[in-house]
Design a protein around this motif. Structure first.
Motif, PDB file in Angstrom:
ATOM      1  N   ALA A   1       0.826  -1.207   0.000  1.00  0.00           N
ATOM      2  CA  ALA A   1       0.000   0.000   0.000  1.00  0.00           C
ATOM      3  C   ALA A   1       0.861   1.258   0.000  1.00  0.00           C
ATOM      4  CB  ALA A   1      -0.928  -0.018   1.208  1.00  0.00           C
ATOM      5  N   ALA A   2       1.964   1.227   0.751  1.00  0.00           N
ATOM      6  CA  ALA A   2       2.861   2.387   0.789  1.00  0.00           C
ATOM      7  C   ALA A   2       3.511   2.619  -0.573  1.00  0.00           C
ATOM      8  CB  ALA A   2       3.928   2.177   1.861  1.00  0.00           C
ATOM      9  N   LEU A   3       3.926   1.544  -1.235  1.00  0.00           N
ATOM     10  CA  LEU A   3       4.514   1.680  -2.569  1.00  0.00           C
ATOM     11  C   LEU A   3       3.496   2.205  -3.567  1.00  0.00           C
ATOM     12  CD1 LEU A   3       6.672  -1.587  -2.752  1.00  0.00           C
ATOM     13  CD2 LEU A   3       7.508   0.770  -2.616  1.00  0.00           C
ATOM     14  N   TYR A   4       2.263   1.714  -3.454  1.00  0.00           N
ATOM     15  CA  TYR A   4       1.191   2.196  -4.344  1.00  0.00           C
ATOM     16  C   TYR A   4       0.983   3.698  -4.156  1.00  0.00           C
ATOM     17  CZ  TYR A   4      -3.557   2.940  -6.111  1.00  0.00           C
ATOM     18  OH  TYR A   4      -4.653   3.427  -6.781  1.00  0.00           O
ATOM     19  N   ALA A   5       0.888   4.134  -2.905  1.00  0.00           N
ATOM     20  CA  ALA A   5       0.670   5.552  -2.633  1.00  0.00           C
ATOM     21  C   ALA A   5       1.840   6.389  -3.151  1.00  0.00           C
ATOM     22  CB  ALA A   5       0.480   5.764  -1.128  1.00  0.00           C
ATOM     23  N   ALA A   6       3.058   5.912  -2.934  1.00  0.00           N
ATOM     24  CA  ALA A   6       4.234   6.671  -3.367  1.00  0.00           C
ATOM     25  C   ALA A   6       4.310   6.760  -4.890  1.00  0.00           C
ATOM     26  CB  ALA A   6       5.497   6.020  -2.806  1.00  0.00           C
ATOM     27  N   MET A   7       4.103   5.644  -5.576  1.00  0.00           N
ATOM     28  CA  MET A   7       4.190   5.649  -7.038  1.00  0.00           C
ATOM     29  C   MET A   7       3.067   6.467  -7.653  1.00  0.00           C
ATOM     30  SD  MET A   7       5.569   1.842  -8.121  1.00  0.00           S
ATOM     31  CE  MET A   7       4.530   0.877  -7.028  1.00  0.00           C
ATOM     32  N   THR A   8       1.866   6.387  -7.092  1.00  0.00           N
ATOM     33  CA  THR A   8       0.742   7.155  -7.636  1.00  0.00           C
ATOM     34  C   THR A   8       0.935   8.646  -7.386  1.00  0.00           C
ATOM     35  OG1 THR A   8      -0.733   5.271  -7.259  1.00  0.00           O
ATOM     36  CG2 THR A   8      -1.759   7.411  -7.613  1.00  0.00           C
ATOM     37  N   TRP A   9       1.443   8.998  -6.195  1.00  0.00           N
ATOM     38  CA  TRP A   9       1.725  10.413  -5.911  1.00  0.00           C
ATOM     39  C   TRP A   9       2.785  10.943  -6.876  1.00  0.00           C
ATOM     40  CZ3 TRP A   9       6.259  12.860  -4.398  1.00  0.00           C
ATOM     41  CH2 TRP A   9       6.130  14.194  -3.997  1.00  0.00           C
ATOM     42  N   LEU A  10       3.827  10.160  -7.104  1.00  0.00           N
ATOM     43  CA  LEU A  10       4.881  10.582  -8.022  1.00  0.00           C
ATOM     44  C   LEU A  10       4.344  10.707  -9.447  1.00  0.00           C
ATOM     45  CD1 LEU A  10       7.863  11.230  -8.429  1.00  0.00           C
ATOM     46  CD2 LEU A  10       8.302   8.786  -8.709  1.00  0.00           C
ATOM     47  N   ALA A  11       3.495   9.761  -9.843  1.00  0.00           N
ATOM     48  CA  ALA A  11       2.879   9.833 -11.171  1.00  0.00           C
ATOM     49  C   ALA A  11       2.064  11.109 -11.316  1.00  0.00           C
ATOM     50  CB  ALA A  11       1.997   8.609 -11.406  1.00  0.00           C
ATOM     51  N   CYS A  12       1.314  11.455 -10.284  1.00  0.00           N
ATOM     52  CA  CYS A  12       0.482  12.662 -10.329  1.00  0.00           C
ATOM     53  C   CYS A  12       1.342  13.914 -10.429  1.00  0.00           C
ATOM     54  CB  CYS A  12      -0.409  12.704  -9.088  1.00  0.00           C
ATOM     55  SG  CYS A  12      -1.634  14.034  -9.105  1.00  0.00           S
ATOM     56  N   ARG A  13       2.390  13.989  -9.635  1.00  0.00           N
ATOM     57  CA  ARG A  13       3.246  15.165  -9.664  1.00  0.00           C
ATOM     58  C   ARG A  13       3.921  15.335 -11.025  1.00  0.00           C
ATOM     59  NH1 ARG A  13       2.394  19.026  -6.463  1.00  0.00           N
ATOM     60  NH2 ARG A  13       4.570  19.685  -6.698  1.00  0.00           N
ATOM     61  N   ARG A  14       4.449  14.246 -11.553  1.00  0.00           N
ATOM     62  CA  ARG A  14       5.123  14.325 -12.845  1.00  0.00           C
ATOM     63  C   ARG A  14       4.140  14.647 -13.966  1.00  0.00           C
ATOM     64  NH1 ARG A  14       9.533   9.325 -13.041  1.00  0.00           N
ATOM     65  NH2 ARG A  14      10.974  10.184 -11.485  1.00  0.00           N
ATOM     66  N   ALA A  15       2.975  14.002 -13.937  1.00  0.00           N
ATOM     67  CA  ALA A  15       1.976  14.231 -14.978  1.00  0.00           C
ATOM     68  C   ALA A  15       1.475  15.671 -14.949  1.00  0.00           C
ATOM     69  CB  ALA A  15       0.827  13.249 -14.810  1.00  0.00           C
ATOM     70  N   MET A  16       1.252  16.199 -13.757  1.00  0.00           N
ATOM     71  CA  MET A  16       0.810  17.597 -13.646  1.00  0.00           C
ATOM     72  C   MET A  16       1.848  18.541 -14.221  1.00  0.00           C
ATOM     73  SD  MET A  16      -0.919  17.565  -9.833  1.00  0.00           S
ATOM     74  CE  MET A  16      -0.983  19.357  -9.768  1.00  0.00           C
ATOM     75  N   ARG A  17       3.098  18.341 -13.869  1.00  0.00           N
ATOM     76  CA  ARG A  17       4.165  19.213 -14.347  1.00  0.00           C
ATOM     77  C   ARG A  17       4.290  19.136 -15.869  1.00  0.00           C
ATOM     78  NH1 ARG A  17       7.674  17.590 -11.092  1.00  0.00           N
ATOM     79  NH2 ARG A  17       8.770  16.070 -12.366  1.00  0.00           N
ATOM     80  N   THR A  18       4.184  17.925 -16.403  1.00  0.00           N
ATOM     81  CA  THR A  18       4.313  17.749 -17.857  1.00  0.00           C
ATOM     82  C   THR A  18       3.127  18.365 -18.581  1.00  0.00           C
ATOM     83  OG1 THR A  18       5.536  15.676 -17.554  1.00  0.00           O
ATOM     84  CG2 THR A  18       4.498  16.043 -19.705  1.00  0.00           C
TER      85      THR A  18
END
Length: 215
Positions: A192-209
């Motif tokens: 669950a922690a890995l899921y939250a971390a990867m999804t948060w990172l995906a959101c941050r990168r996608a927003m910036r892009t």
């Protein structure tokens, strides 16, 4: 944000996504790689984005008084909710499997708490691989899905292999519930922690892009 999420459920949800939720019942199949269930969850999200491209969903949404970052955040939060529904639906079917005394899965991870941890990891990997590419070029949704599927299946095969070659996975995690409950709950927390971390990172990168993308 609340209104954008409401729009995702009312206008963007694809029927295939809801249909794939029923595939959580695949844990009742005696010998099957249950990680495939979480590929179908990803496939449902691909259909959402593909249909959105055909219906010019991004262009429509950008005509509303919202910022581009909120558009990305709403889509990924919608994806998280859809994925959590898929994960949650596996639980009653796993309980039914145990009640029916179906033999342990010889292919890979058994239908147990550790499988939910595996699901978290696979869905987090998909989110990170897919959404970071999708929002670079929303018109090339197929390319983003193919690449993310390859990554997801590679991780899936690795996790399935671990149940055969690593003693901790084989002897403790790949066992019927409630055996080795502490280890499985620890694996669930890590997943669950890995899921939250990867999804948060995906959101941050996608927003910036996406914010830098000229549509």
């Amino acid at each position: 944000m609340k209104q954008l999420l409401y729009k995702e459920w009312r206008l963007a949800l694809h029927p295939a996504t809801a249909a794939f939720w029923a595939l959580s019942a695949m844990v009742l199949i005696p010998g099957y790689p249950y990680g495939v269930i979480f590929f179908y969850a990803a496939l449902g999200l691909f259909f959402v984005c593909l249909t959105g491209r055909e219906n010019r969903d991004l262009h429509y949404t950008l005509t509303l008084p919202v910022c581009k970052g909120d558009l990305v955040r709403a889509r990924i939060w919608f994806a998280v909710q859809a994925e959590l529904i898929q994960l949650a639906l596996t639980i009653p079917f796993m309980a039914l499997r145990n009640a029916l005394h179906i033999l342990p899965n010889p292919v890979g991870m058994d239908a147990n708490i550790a499988l939910v941890a595996v699901g978290f990891v696979l869905l987090g990997v998909f989110n990170l691989a897919f959404f970071t590419r999708y929002y670079r070029a929303p018109d090339k949704v197929g390319k983003a899905f193919v690449i993310s599927s390859i990554v997801q299946f590679a991780v899936m095969f690795l996790l399935e292999a671990l149940t055969h070659i690593v003693p901790f996975f084989r002897d403790r995690l790949d066992t019927p519930d409630p055996m080795w409950l502490g280890e499985k709950l620890a694996a669930l927390a890590v997943g669950a922690a890995l899921y939250a971390a990867m999804t948060w990172l995906a959101c941050r990168r996608a927003m910036r892009t996406f914010e830098a993308l000229d549509l």
